[in-house]
Design a protein around this motif. Sequence first.
Motif, PDB file in Angstrom:
ATOM      1  N   VAL A  24       0.842  -1.204   0.000  1.00  0.00           N
ATOM      2  CA  VAL A  24       0.000   0.000   0.000  1.00  0.00           C
ATOM      3  C   VAL A  24       0.873   1.249   0.000  1.00  0.00           C
ATOM      4  O   VAL A  24       0.590   2.224  -0.706  1.00  0.00           O
ATOM      5  CB  VAL A  24      -0.962  -0.006   1.210  1.00  0.00           C
ATOM      6  CG1 VAL A  24      -1.579   1.360   1.427  1.00  0.00           C
ATOM      7  CG2 VAL A  24      -2.040  -1.052   1.017  1.00  0.00           C
ATOM      8  N   GLU A  25       1.950   1.219   0.757  1.00  0.00           N
ATOM      9  CA  GLU A  25       2.861   2.365   0.800  1.00  0.00           C
ATOM     10  C   GLU A  25       3.472   2.632  -0.572  1.00  0.00           C
ATOM     11  O   GLU A  25       3.550   3.774  -1.019  1.00  0.00           O
ATOM     12  CB  GLU A  25       3.959   2.100   1.831  1.00  0.00           C
ATOM     13  CG  GLU A  25       4.818   3.298   2.100  1.00  0.00           C
ATOM     14  CD  GLU A  25       5.777   3.066   3.248  1.00  0.00           C
ATOM     15  OE1 GLU A  25       6.964   3.379   3.080  1.00  0.00           O
ATOM     16  OE2 GLU A  25       5.325   2.564   4.295  1.00  0.00           O
ATOM     17  N   GLU A  28       0.694   4.154  -2.835  1.00  0.00           N
ATOM     18  CA  GLU A  28       0.335   5.532  -2.546  1.00  0.00           C
ATOM     19  C   GLU A  28       1.440   6.516  -2.900  1.00  0.00           C
ATOM     20  O   GLU A  28       1.176   7.614  -3.380  1.00  0.00           O
ATOM     21  CB  GLU A  28      -0.020   5.681  -1.068  1.00  0.00           C
ATOM     22  CG  GLU A  28      -1.338   5.043  -0.706  1.00  0.00           C
ATOM     23  CD  GLU A  28      -1.670   5.159   0.770  1.00  0.00           C
ATOM     24  OE1 GLU A  28      -0.783   5.571   1.557  1.00  0.00           O
ATOM     25  OE2 GLU A  28      -2.801   4.819   1.133  1.00  0.00           O
ATOM     26  N   HIS A  29       2.685   6.155  -2.660  1.00  0.00           N
ATOM     27  CA  HIS A  29       3.785   7.096  -2.850  1.00  0.00           C
ATOM     28  C   HIS A  29       4.504   6.942  -4.177  1.00  0.00           C
ATOM     29  O   HIS A  29       5.162   7.876  -4.626  1.00  0.00           O
ATOM     30  CB  HIS A  29       4.787   6.978  -1.702  1.00  0.00           C
ATOM     31  CG  HIS A  29       4.188   7.313  -0.373  1.00  0.00           C
ATOM     32  ND1 HIS A  29       3.766   8.570  -0.042  1.00  0.00           N
ATOM     33  CD2 HIS A  29       3.896   6.537   0.689  1.00  0.00           C
ATOM     34  CE1 HIS A  29       3.262   8.566   1.173  1.00  0.00           C
ATOM     35  NE2 HIS A  29       3.320   7.334   1.641  1.00  0.00           N
TER      36      HIS A  29
END
Length: 60
Positions: A24-25, A28-29
């Motif tokens: 997920v990180e 998102e980034h």
Amino acid sequence: MEWEFAQVAFSRELSRGVVAKLLVERAEHGGWELDRVRIGNDGIRRVVLRRKIIRAVRTA
């Protein structure tokens, strides 16, 4: 449409929740999305991520 791919491997010691948080990180980034997940006989998760390659177009 062109795609850029990245391969990531996660150890079998990492829990499913930890792996999900890490993915997920990256999503998102870094703009990555999940393409494929393979879990080998050795328990290692091999994940393929992809993201669109955006080409800049010159305007005259």
